[in-house]
Design a protein around this motif. Structure first.
Motif, mmCIF file in Angstrom:
data_model
loop_
_atom_site.group_PDB
_atom_site.id
_atom_site.type_symbol
_atom_site.label_atom_id
_atom_site.label_comp_id
_atom_site.label_asym_id
_atom_site.label_seq_id
_atom_site.Cartn_x
_atom_site.Cartn_y
_atom_site.Cartn_z
ATOM 1 N N ILE A 1 0.806 -1.214 0.000
ATOM 2 C CA ILE A 1 0.000 0.000 0.000
ATOM 3 C C ILE A 1 0.840 1.264 0.000
ATOM 4 C CG2 ILE A 1 -0.241 0.383 2.479
ATOM 5 C CD1 ILE A 1 -3.092 0.451 -0.129
ATOM 6 N N PHE A 2 2.111 1.166 0.370
ATOM 7 C CA PHE A 2 2.994 2.335 0.345
ATOM 8 C C PHE A 2 3.980 2.286 -0.819
ATOM 9 C CE2 PHE A 2 1.714 2.035 4.844
ATOM 10 C CZ PHE A 2 1.164 3.298 4.998
ATOM 11 N N TYR A 3 3.680 1.437 -1.806
ATOM 12 C CA TYR A 3 4.586 1.291 -2.940
ATOM 13 C C TYR A 3 4.643 2.561 -3.780
ATOM 14 C CZ TYR A 3 7.454 -2.113 -5.373
ATOM 15 O OH TYR A 3 8.524 -2.811 -5.874
ATOM 16 N N GLY A 4 3.589 3.359 -3.726
ATOM 17 C CA GLY A 4 3.590 4.599 -4.488
ATOM 18 C C GLY A 4 4.663 5.580 -4.039
ATOM 19 N N ILE A 5 5.108 5.468 -2.777
ATOM 20 C CA ILE A 5 6.173 6.356 -2.293
ATOM 21 C C ILE A 5 7.447 6.134 -3.105
ATOM 22 C CG2 ILE A 5 7.646 6.879 -0.308
ATOM 23 C CD1 ILE A 5 5.282 6.212 1.482
ATOM 24 N N ILE B 1 -2.939 6.465 -6.405
ATOM 25 C CA ILE B 1 -3.056 7.601 -5.479
ATOM 26 C C ILE B 1 -1.867 8.531 -5.641
ATOM 27 C CG2 ILE B 1 -3.175 8.266 -3.042
ATOM 28 C CD1 ILE B 1 -4.542 5.563 -2.515
ATOM 29 N N ALA B 2 -0.671 7.950 -5.860
ATOM 30 C CA ALA B 2 0.524 8.775 -6.090
ATOM 31 C C ALA B 2 0.355 9.652 -7.315
ATOM 32 C CB ALA B 2 1.751 7.884 -6.242
ATOM 33 N N MET C 1 1.541 9.328 2.067
ATOM 34 C CA MET C 1 1.713 8.688 3.369
ATOM 35 C C MET C 1 0.469 8.875 4.235
ATOM 36 S SD MET C 1 3.733 6.935 5.352
ATOM 37 C CE MET C 1 5.406 7.129 4.736
ATOM 38 N N GLY C 2 -0.083 10.074 4.235
ATOM 39 C CA GLY C 2 -1.278 10.330 5.031
ATOM 40 C C GLY C 2 -2.472 9.519 4.548
ATOM 41 N N ILE C 3 -2.677 9.475 3.230
ATOM 42 C CA ILE C 3 -3.805 8.711 2.693
ATOM 43 C C ILE C 3 -3.596 7.219 2.918
ATOM 44 C CG2 ILE C 3 -5.009 8.092 0.561
ATOM 45 C CD1 ILE C 3 -4.512 10.930 -0.422
ATOM 46 N N GLY C 4 -2.346 6.756 2.742
ATOM 47 C CA GLY C 4 -2.067 5.335 2.964
ATOM 48 C C GLY C 4 -2.366 4.913 4.388
ATOM 49 N N GLN C 5 -1.971 5.735 5.342
ATOM 50 C CA GLN C 5 -2.245 5.421 6.744
ATOM 51 C C GLN C 5 -3.745 5.489 7.041
ATOM 52 O OE1 GLN C 5 0.247 8.272 8.732
ATOM 53 N NE2 GLN C 5 2.024 6.906 8.773
ATOM 54 N N ALA C 6 -4.457 6.349 6.307
ATOM 55 C CA ALA C 6 -5.890 6.511 6.556
ATOM 56 C C ALA C 6 -6.711 5.348 6.019
ATOM 57 C CB ALA C 6 -6.381 7.819 5.937
ATOM 58 N N ILE C 7 -6.224 4.659 4.982
ATOM 59 C CA ILE C 7 -7.041 3.617 4.359
ATOM 60 C C ILE C 7 -6.621 2.198 4.738
ATOM 61 C CG2 ILE C 7 -7.564 5.118 2.399
ATOM 62 C CD1 ILE C 7 -5.621 3.484 0.727
ATOM 63 N N THR C 8 -5.412 2.017 5.282
ATOM 64 C CA THR C 8 -4.964 0.653 5.561
ATOM 65 C C THR C 8 -5.808 -0.031 6.642
ATOM 66 O OG1 THR C 8 -3.268 1.617 6.994
ATOM 67 C CG2 THR C 8 -2.581 0.887 4.812
ATOM 68 N N MET C 9 -6.027 0.645 7.747
ATOM 69 C CA MET C 9 -6.795 0.012 8.819
ATOM 70 C C MET C 9 -8.263 -0.188 8.444
ATOM 71 S SD MET C 9 -4.362 -0.716 10.648
ATOM 72 C CE MET C 9 -5.262 -1.592 11.924
ATOM 73 N N PRO C 10 -8.945 0.781 7.791
ATOM 74 C CA PRO C 10 -10.314 0.484 7.333
ATOM 75 C C PRO C 10 -10.378 -0.705 6.370
ATOM 76 C CG PRO C 10 -9.964 2.849 7.343
ATOM 77 C CD PRO C 10 -8.634 2.219 7.641
ATOM 78 N N LEU C 11 -9.402 -0.821 5.478
ATOM 79 C CA LEU C 11 -9.384 -1.976 4.584
ATOM 80 C C LEU C 11 -9.204 -3.265 5.377
ATOM 81 C CD1 LEU C 11 -7.154 -0.637 1.648
ATOM 82 C CD2 LEU C 11 -9.530 -1.358 1.472
ATOM 83 N N PHE C 12 -8.356 -3.225 6.387
ATOM 84 C CA PHE C 12 -8.088 -4.411 7.198
ATOM 85 C C PHE C 12 -9.294 -4.788 8.046
ATOM 86 C CE2 PHE C 12 -5.810 -6.094 11.135
ATOM 87 C CZ PHE C 12 -5.750 -7.383 10.646
ATOM 88 N N PHE C 13 -9.827 -3.825 8.803
ATOM 89 C CA PHE C 13 -10.968 -4.116 9.671
ATOM 90 C C PHE C 13 -12.259 -4.300 8.885
ATOM 91 C CE2 PHE C 13 -8.150 -2.030 12.831
ATOM 92 C CZ PHE C 13 -8.120 -3.054 13.758
#
Length: 292
Positions: free
Chosen positions: A114-118, A200-201, A211-223
């Motif tokens: 999910i952070f590969y765009g960085i 997204i990048a 980084m902000g968007i990645g952190q915002a979507i990882t946990m919702p995708l997981f849960f």
């Protein structure tokens, strides 16, 4: 008197042709580049080359593989062991830590991708992306190579999680065909999430925003997937989110293959393949905007 030494005989025309041909062939190998691949072989060759280049980066940063193994180990050791004891989540008669292990494999793969765009933004900033785009390589091949490199990295992470789960006593299958299916599911899921990150990048254009968007979507995708609990116990709105979440289909495939629980493998692989293809298409279309 001794006989005069015989005069050397001239080389035959055939021998001269052979020697000359060998020299000419050697010169041709030095002066003429090998014939380029054409037709249907071109795209797979470019994808394979770009994937190999991405994977070579692991040789310079192997510590990443070790540090990324800490989080899934903690999920299994703390969360899995605790909820196995309290039996709060219905898992169809299997220990909760067994139920959790495939979900943690999918989670750790997603967190890598999910952070590969960085990385592609860094390549843009350092001028590497511009150089790649002026080559004859199709943009789709560039994105596909990066996506499947992310899948191979996630596969290495999945092996680490499987080893940890086996040490904790999780009853996993060791059938080679099922493990091959696990590898395909991990690679397809990671390919989609890496393409999502690169898409997204291409929209946000900066590492901080990504980084902000990645952190915002990882946990919702997981849960919002079936990684931690069955879809049947979710509220209605979350069940709808789970059905639209590719991570749920990846977890379902991994759980069915590794544990032998009921699953829908044809649907799972179909969704993952479609999601990866759409992700490659979206990221490829925005690659030019990222490079400007």
């Amino acid at each position: 008197m001794s006989a005069a030494p015989a005069a050397p005989q001239p080389a035959s025309a055939e021998a001269l042709d052979t020697a000359g041909g060998e020299k000419t062939g050697a010169l041709d190998l030095l002066l003429v580049p090998p014939r380029a691949r054409t037709g249907w072989r071109l795209l797979p060759a470019r994808i394979g080359a770009l994937c190999t280049v991405e994977l070579q980066k692991l040789r310079h940063d192997r510590a990443e593989l070790y540090t990324r193994a800490v989080q899934p180990a903690l999920w299994l050791l703390i969360f899995g062991e605790t909820f196995t004891r309290i039996k709060a989540i219905p898992t169809g008669g299997i220990p909760y830590i067994d139920y959790l292990a495939p979900g943690i494999i999918a989670q750790s793969a997603m967190f890598i991708a999910i952070f590969y765009g960085i990385m592609i933004i860094w390549e843009r900033d350092s001028g590497i992306l511009t150089k790649l785009l002026v080559t004859p390589t199709p943009r789709s091949a560039l994105i596909t190579g990066k996506a499947f490199a992310a899948g191979v990295k996630a596969l290495i992470q999945a092996v680490v999680v499987i080893v940890i789960a086996a040490l904790l006593g999780v009853a996993l299958t060791w059938n080679p065909l099922r493990l091959l299916g696990v590898a395909v599911a991990v690679i397809l899921g990671s390919a989609f999430f890496s393409c999502l990150s690169m898409t997204i990048a291409g929209i946000v254009l900066t590492r901080d925003r990504l980084m902000g968007i990645g952190q915002a979507i990882t946990m919702p995708l997981f849960f919002g997937s079936s990684a931690l609990y069955p879809v049947s116990i979710m509220p209605g709105w979350l069940q709808a989110v789970s059905k639209a979440n590719p991570l749920s289909y990846q977890v379902d495939a991994l759980r069915g293959l590794l544990l032998g629980t009921p699953s829908h493998l044809a649907l799972d692989y179909g969704v993952l393949l479609l999601a990866a293809a759409l992700g490659i298409l979206a990221a490829s279309s925005l690659l030019g905007r990222l490079a400007r």
